[in-house]
Enzyme design. Structure first.
Site, PDB file in Angstrom:
ATOM      1  N   CYS A 179     -64.544 -43.494  95.017  1.00 42.15           N
ATOM      2  CA  CYS A 179     -63.220 -43.396  95.634  1.00 42.15           C
ATOM      3  C   CYS A 179     -62.436 -42.236  95.018  1.00 42.15           C
ATOM      4  O   CYS A 179     -62.919 -41.539  94.126  1.00 42.15           O
ATOM      5  CB  CYS A 179     -62.449 -44.699  95.461  1.00 42.15           C
ATOM      6  SG  CYS A 179     -62.055 -45.085  93.739  1.00 42.15           S
ATOM      7  N   CYS A 192     -62.014 -42.139  91.252  1.00 45.76           N
ATOM      8  CA  CYS A 192     -63.179 -41.624  90.524  1.00 45.76           C
ATOM      9  C   CYS A 192     -63.113 -40.100  90.421  1.00 45.76           C
ATOM     10  O   CYS A 192     -63.390 -39.520  89.369  1.00 45.76           O
ATOM     11  CB  CYS A 192     -64.473 -42.025  91.223  1.00 45.76           C
ATOM     12  SG  CYS A 192     -64.705 -43.788  91.417  1.00 45.76           S
ATOM     13  N   ASP A 205     -56.481  -3.805 111.655  1.00 47.76           N
ATOM     14  CA  ASP A 205     -56.881  -2.422 111.414  1.00 47.76           C
ATOM     15  C   ASP A 205     -57.534  -1.936 112.706  1.00 47.76           C
ATOM     16  O   ASP A 205     -58.009  -2.750 113.509  1.00 47.76           O
ATOM     17  CB  ASP A 205     -57.870  -2.373 110.244  1.00 47.76           C
ATOM     18  CG  ASP A 205     -58.461  -0.997 110.063  1.00 47.76           C
ATOM     19  OD1 ASP A 205     -57.684  -0.030 109.999  1.00 47.76           O
ATOM     20  OD2 ASP A 205     -59.698  -0.881 110.009  1.00 47.76           O
ATOM     21  N   ASP A 253     -61.868  -4.085 107.682  1.00 49.75           N
ATOM     22  CA  ASP A 253     -63.275  -4.003 107.278  1.00 49.75           C
ATOM     23  C   ASP A 253     -63.544  -2.959 106.207  1.00 49.75           C
ATOM     24  O   ASP A 253     -64.658  -2.844 105.716  1.00 49.75           O
ATOM     25  CB  ASP A 253     -64.158  -3.700 108.490  1.00 49.75           C
ATOM     26  CG  ASP A 253     -63.975  -2.268 108.993  1.00 49.75           C
ATOM     27  OD1 ASP A 253     -62.857  -1.727 108.836  1.00 49.75           O
ATOM     28  OD2 ASP A 253     -64.941  -1.694 109.522  1.00 49.75           O
ATOM     29  N   ASP A 310     -58.540  -1.278 103.403  1.00 48.85           N
ATOM     30  CA  ASP A 310     -57.858  -2.468 103.921  1.00 48.85           C
ATOM     31  C   ASP A 310     -57.709  -3.555 102.852  1.00 48.85           C
ATOM     32  O   ASP A 310     -56.972  -4.529 103.071  1.00 48.85           O
ATOM     33  CB  ASP A 310     -58.641  -3.061 105.102  1.00 48.85           C
ATOM     34  CG  ASP A 310     -58.719  -2.103 106.277  1.00 48.85           C
ATOM     35  OD1 ASP A 310     -57.707  -1.432 106.538  1.00 48.85           O
ATOM     36  OD2 ASP A 310     -59.785  -2.024 106.920  1.00 48.85           O
TER      37      ASP A 310
END
Length: 732
Positions: free
Chosen positions: A16, A19, A420, A620, A624
Site C-alpha cells: 500500500c 509501504c 522552432d 530539435d 533550441d
C-alpha cells in the site's frame, strides 16, 4: 543500474501507499542518497546518489524497514519470478475459495428459507488454515511493520481478521454445551479470501501496465550473423564490437544500430518510432536495432551496441518515466504517512463509542473490524503510478517518450506551443521551391544545372539532383568543371560554357535578369535562396533561375489545426529571416511570429510568453536547448540533437509534427486518470470508514469493497491502453 549515480532496485513485500513511504524514508537515511522514488505499481525503487554508495547498504536499509530488495535482475529472470509469484497467488486464491465456500453457504441459503449452520468445530477447521496459512503473509508483513515502528495495509488486515477470528473462538469457548454461539469465522475467512482475490487481480492488472516495457525488451535479438572476410558466423550479440559487419536476412530483426553498407530493403520501425509505414533502406542509411528487415538482405556496419543503442535508450527513458512521481503524488505521500495510525485510532474510537452507547463488546469489535478492513490504503498507493505506467507505455508505442512526470502533469494546462521552424515544422533540407527557364523548357534547364553539380555534396546541389532524378532526366558529363569561389560553379557541356551561381555572378558578368526582376525580388522577400544558370559562351546570357527553400513537413498543417481545435495558440520562433518565417507562418495559419531571434534570446522570448500561460517549446537543435529548458514543457523532435533531447521533458521518436498535439493529448488523458483514481480512492475511504464505524457495513462487505477499490483503480488506468493519436480527420 542506469549509470554510476543511480540505482534501480526491485522491492518486494509492499502492499500500500504506507509501504511506499516507509521504503523511501529508509533509503533517504542512507548516507549519500539524494533522491529515492518508490513505485508501488512496478515494485521498484529509483535512487539517485552522490559519491560512492554501496548497493548492499541500500538493500540493508530496505530490509531493516521490513521489506526485501535486490540488485537489478535480468528481465527474463525477473519476468519468470513474477510469473512464479502470480502462479502461487492463484493457487492460494483457489484454496481460499474452496475453504470459504462451506462457511458462506449457510448465509447464501438463508434467503431461500433454508436455515442451516455448520457446527462450530467444522467452521473452526475451515477457517483456521485460511487465517494462519493463507493469511500468514499478512502477519509476517504486519510484524515487520510494527518492528519498524510503522503501519501498513497488512497490519489493518491482520488486526481486523484476528479480532473476528479471536472473538469467534472466545464465543465458542464460553458457549453453554449444546447451544450454537454467534460466530464470525466466515467473516474473517471471507475477508482474507477477498483480499487475496483483490491482490491476484491487482497483480495481473499491474503486469499489463508494464506491457510496454516487456514489448520493447522483446525486440532485443540475442544473436546475430557476423560477416568476417566474406564468411558468416552465428554469434551472441554480446560478442560483437562497434565496426563489425552483420548480415540481416529478410524478416529478421536488426540486431544492432548501424549503417547499411550493401543491399536494399525496407524496415518496419513501428514499435520503435511509431512510424506505421515501412521505411526504405539502402547503402548509407541508418538502421535501428529491434526494427524488422523487409524483403532484402542487408549488410550492416555496427555503430552502437548494448546500452548505447536507440532501443536501450528508449527502454531506459520509459522505465525512468514509469518510476517517476508526479507532483500530485506528494499529497498522497503526506496522507499515507499518517493514514494507518489514524485508522487504528478510529477503530479504537469505534469500540469505545459503541460500548458507551450500550452495545455489546461483540458488536463494538465487529464494527471496529469493518473499519480496519475497509480502510486498507491499497487504492491510494496505486492511483498515480498505474496511470503513469499505462499512459507513458501507450505513448511510447506511438513514438512519444514522456521522460518527466512533471511534464506529464503540466501538459493538460498548456495554452501556447512555441515552434522552432527548421527541422520542426519544415524538413530542414532545401528543395527547389520555384524554377523558371527563359525559353520555357524547365527540364532542359534542370538537366544542365544537374550536370554541372553531379557529385557535389552541397545541400543546394542535392536539391537540384533530387528533382532531376524524380523527373527521370539523363545528366551528361561536364568537362573542365571548376568552382567559382563565393559565386558558384562552372563547366563545359556540349560546346557551351555554363555557370550556376548567385546574384554576385550576374553582377560580375554585367548580365540582366531577363525579365525575371520582379519574380526574383518577390522570392528574395520570401527568404528564398536564388541560383542563376547562365551561358558564358558562345553567348553571354541568363538561361533561368532556381529558388530554393525549406519545405513544410507533411503533418505540420494538421498539427497546427489540431492545436487550434484545442484552443492552444501556436507561435513561430526562429533565427531565420522574416521573409522565410512569414511564408511558413502564413502557410500554416500561425499568427504570432518571432523571426531573426538569436539562440541566446530564444529563452527570453519563451519566458515572456510564460507570463500569459503555460508554454510548451518544440525544437530539435542545439540552439533550441535553452528555450526547451526555459519552457514549462520542452518537446524535442526525433532526429534532433542529444542536447535538445536532454533539455526536454518529452521526446518524439520521429519528426512528425502531429505527434505534438498527440503528446499533449495523452498527457492530458493520463493526468485525468490520475485525478479520477485519487478521487475514487479518497472518496471511498471518506464514505466507507464512517459507514463501517456506524455499523452499516459488516466485515465481509467491507472486505469486498476494499478489494474492489484496488482493482477498479488499476482497471481505470488500463483504459489508457486504448488511446490512439487523433488523425487529421478527427481535428476537422
Amino acid at each position: 543500474m542506469a549509470n554510476p549515480d543511480t540505482f534501480d532496485l526491485p522491492i518486494s513485500g509492499m502492499t500500500c501507499a504506507s509501504c511506499v513511504g516507509r521504503v523511501e524514508r529508509a533509503l533517504l537515511k542512507v548516507p549519500g542518497v539524494k533522491i529515492a522514488t518508490v513505485n508501488l505499481a512496478n515494485e521498484r525503487a529509483h535512487i539517485q546518489v552522490s559519491g560512492q554508495v554501496d548497493p548492499a547498504s541500500l538493500i540493508a536499509a530496505v530490509d531493516k524497514a521490513g521489506y526485501g530488495a535486490s540488485l537489478e535482475q535480468d528481465p527474463a529472470i525477473q519476468q519468470a519470478d513474477q510469473h512464479r509469484r502470480h502462479h502461487i497467488e492463484r493457487w492460494h486464491l483457489v484454496l481460499a475459495i474452496v475453504l470459504v465456500i462451506p462457511l458462506v453457504l449457510p448465509m447464501l441459503l438463508e434467503p431461500m428459507g433454508i436455515h442451516w449452520m455448520l457446527p462450530a468445530w467444522v467452521q473452526f477447521l475451515f477457517a483456521t488454515p485460511v487465517q494462519f496459512y493463507l493469511g500468514a503473509r499478512f502477519y509476517v508483513a504486519a510484524w515487520k511493520a510494527v518492528r519498524a515502528g510503522a503501519g501498513n495495509m497488512d497490519l489493518l488486515v491482520a488486526l481486523g481478521t484476528s479480532a473476528g477470528y479471536g472473538l469467534s473462538v472466545y464465543q465458542w469457548a464460553v458457549a453453554e454445551s449444546g447451544s450454537m454461539p454467534h460466530l464470525y469465522f466466515e467473516a474473517s475467512a471471507v475477508v482474507i479470501a477477498l483480499v487475496l482475490l483483490g491482490k491476484y487481480l491487482e497483480s495481473g492488472a499491474k503486469r499489463q501496465t508494464a506491457s510496454a516495457i516487456r514489448a520493447l525488451e522483446a525486440l532485443r535479438p540475442e544473436r546475430a550473423i557476423q560477416v568476417v572476410n566474406g564468411q558468416e558466423f552465428d554469434v551472441a550479440i554480446s560478442d560483437l564490437k562497434v565496426g563489425d559487419q552483420v548480415l540481416v536476412k529478410p524478416g529478421e530483426r536488426f540486431p544492432v544500430d548501424g549503417e547499411v553498407i550493401e543491399g536494399q530493403s525496407h524496415a518496419d520501425e513501428a514499435l520503435i518510432s511509431g512510424e506505421s509505414l515501412p521505411v526504405p533502406k539502402q547503402s548509407g542509411d541508418k538502421v535501428t536495432g529491434g526494427a524488422i528487415n523487409g524483403e532484402g538482405r542487408l549488410l550492416v556496419r555496427t555503430n552502437a551496441l548494448g546500452a548505447e543503442t536507440v532501443l536501450a535508450r528508449i527502454i531506459r527513458l520509459v522505465e525512468e518515466a514509469q518510476s517517476a512521481k508526479a507532483p500530485i503524488q506528494k499529497l498522497v505521500d503526506k496522507v499515507s504517512q499518517v493514514f494507518v495510525p489514524v485508522v487504528l485510532l478510529l477503530a479504537m474510537m469505534t469500540v469505545a463509542g459503541w460500548l458507551l452507547a450500550g452495545a455489546s463488546l461483540e458488536t463494538a469489535l465487529i464494527n471496529a473490524v469493518a473499519v480496519l478492513v475497509i480502510a486498507c490504503p491499497c487504492a491510494l498507493g496505486l492511483a498515480t503510478p498505474t496511470a503513469i505506467m499505462a499512459g507513458t507505455g501507450v505513448a511510447a508505442r506511438y513514438g512519444i517518450l514522456i521522460k518527466d512526470a512533471e511534464a506529464l502533469e503540466r501538459a493538460h494546462e498548456v495554452t501556447a506551443v512555441v515552434f522552432d521552424k527548421t527541422g520542426t515544422l519544415t524538413s530542414g533540407a532545401p528543395r527547389i521551391a520555384y524554377m523558371a527557364a527563359l525559353d520555357g523548357d524547365e527540364n532542359t534547364l534542370l538537366a544542365m544545372a544537374g550536370a554541372l553539380q553531379r557529385g557535389s555534396e552541397h545541400p543546394l546541389a542535392k536539391a537540384v539532383l533530387d528533382v532531376a532524378k524524380e523527373r527521370g532526366l539523363k545528366l551528361e558529363n561536364v568537362t573542365n568543371s571548376r568552382s567559382l569561389a563565393g559565386r558558384g560553379i562552372a563547366g563545359h557541356l556540349n560546346g557551351q560554357e555554363l555557370a550556376l551561381g548567385n546574384k554576385r555572378l550576374l553582377q560580375e558578368n554585367h548580365l540582366a535578369m531577363g525579365g525575371l526582376e520582379d519574380t526574383a525580388q518577390r522570392l528574395e522577400v520570401e527568404g528564398r535562396t536564388l541560383s542563376w544558370l547562365i551561358e558564358m559562351s558562345p553567348q553571354r546570357r541568363v538561361l533561368g533561375v532556381f529558388a530554393f527553400g525549406d519545405t513544410l513537413k507533411p503533418g505540420a498543417a494538421s498539427a497546427i489545426k489540431q492545436l487550434k481545435v484545442r484552443n492552444i495558440s501556436s507561435h513561430l520562433l526562429t533565427g531565420d529571416n522574416r521573409g522565410s518565417a512569414a511564408v511558413v507562418a502564413k502557410a500554416l495559419g500561425i499568427e504570432d511570429v518571432h523571426a531573426e531571434v538569436l539562440p541566446a534570446d530564444k529563452a527570453a522570448t519563451v519566458n515572456e510568453l510564460k507570463k500569459t500561460g503555460v508554454v510548451a517549446m518544440v525544437g530539435d537543435g542545439i540552439n533550441d536547448a535553452p528555450a526547451l529548458a526555459a519552457a514549462d514543457i520542452g518537446i524535442a523532435m526525433g532526429g534532433g540533437t542529444d542536447v535538445a533531447m536532454h533539455a526536454s521533458g518529452i521526446t518524439l521518436m520521429r519528426g512528425d509534427p502531429r505527434l505534438i498535439p498527440a503528446a499533449l493529448d495523452i498527457s492530458r488523458k493520463t493526468y485525468a486518470k490520475i485525478r479520477q483514481n485519487l478521487f475514487w480512492a479518497f472518496i471511498y475511504n471518506l464514505i466507507g470508514i464512517p459507514l463501517a464505524a456506524f455499523g452499516f457495513l459488516n466485515p465481509v462487505l467491507a472486505g469486498a469493497a476494499m478489494a474492489l477499490s484496488s482493482v477498479s483503480v488499476v482497471s481505470n488506468a488500463l483504459l489508457l491502453k486504448t488511446w490512439k493519436p487523433d488523425d487529421e480527420e478527427d481535428s476537422k
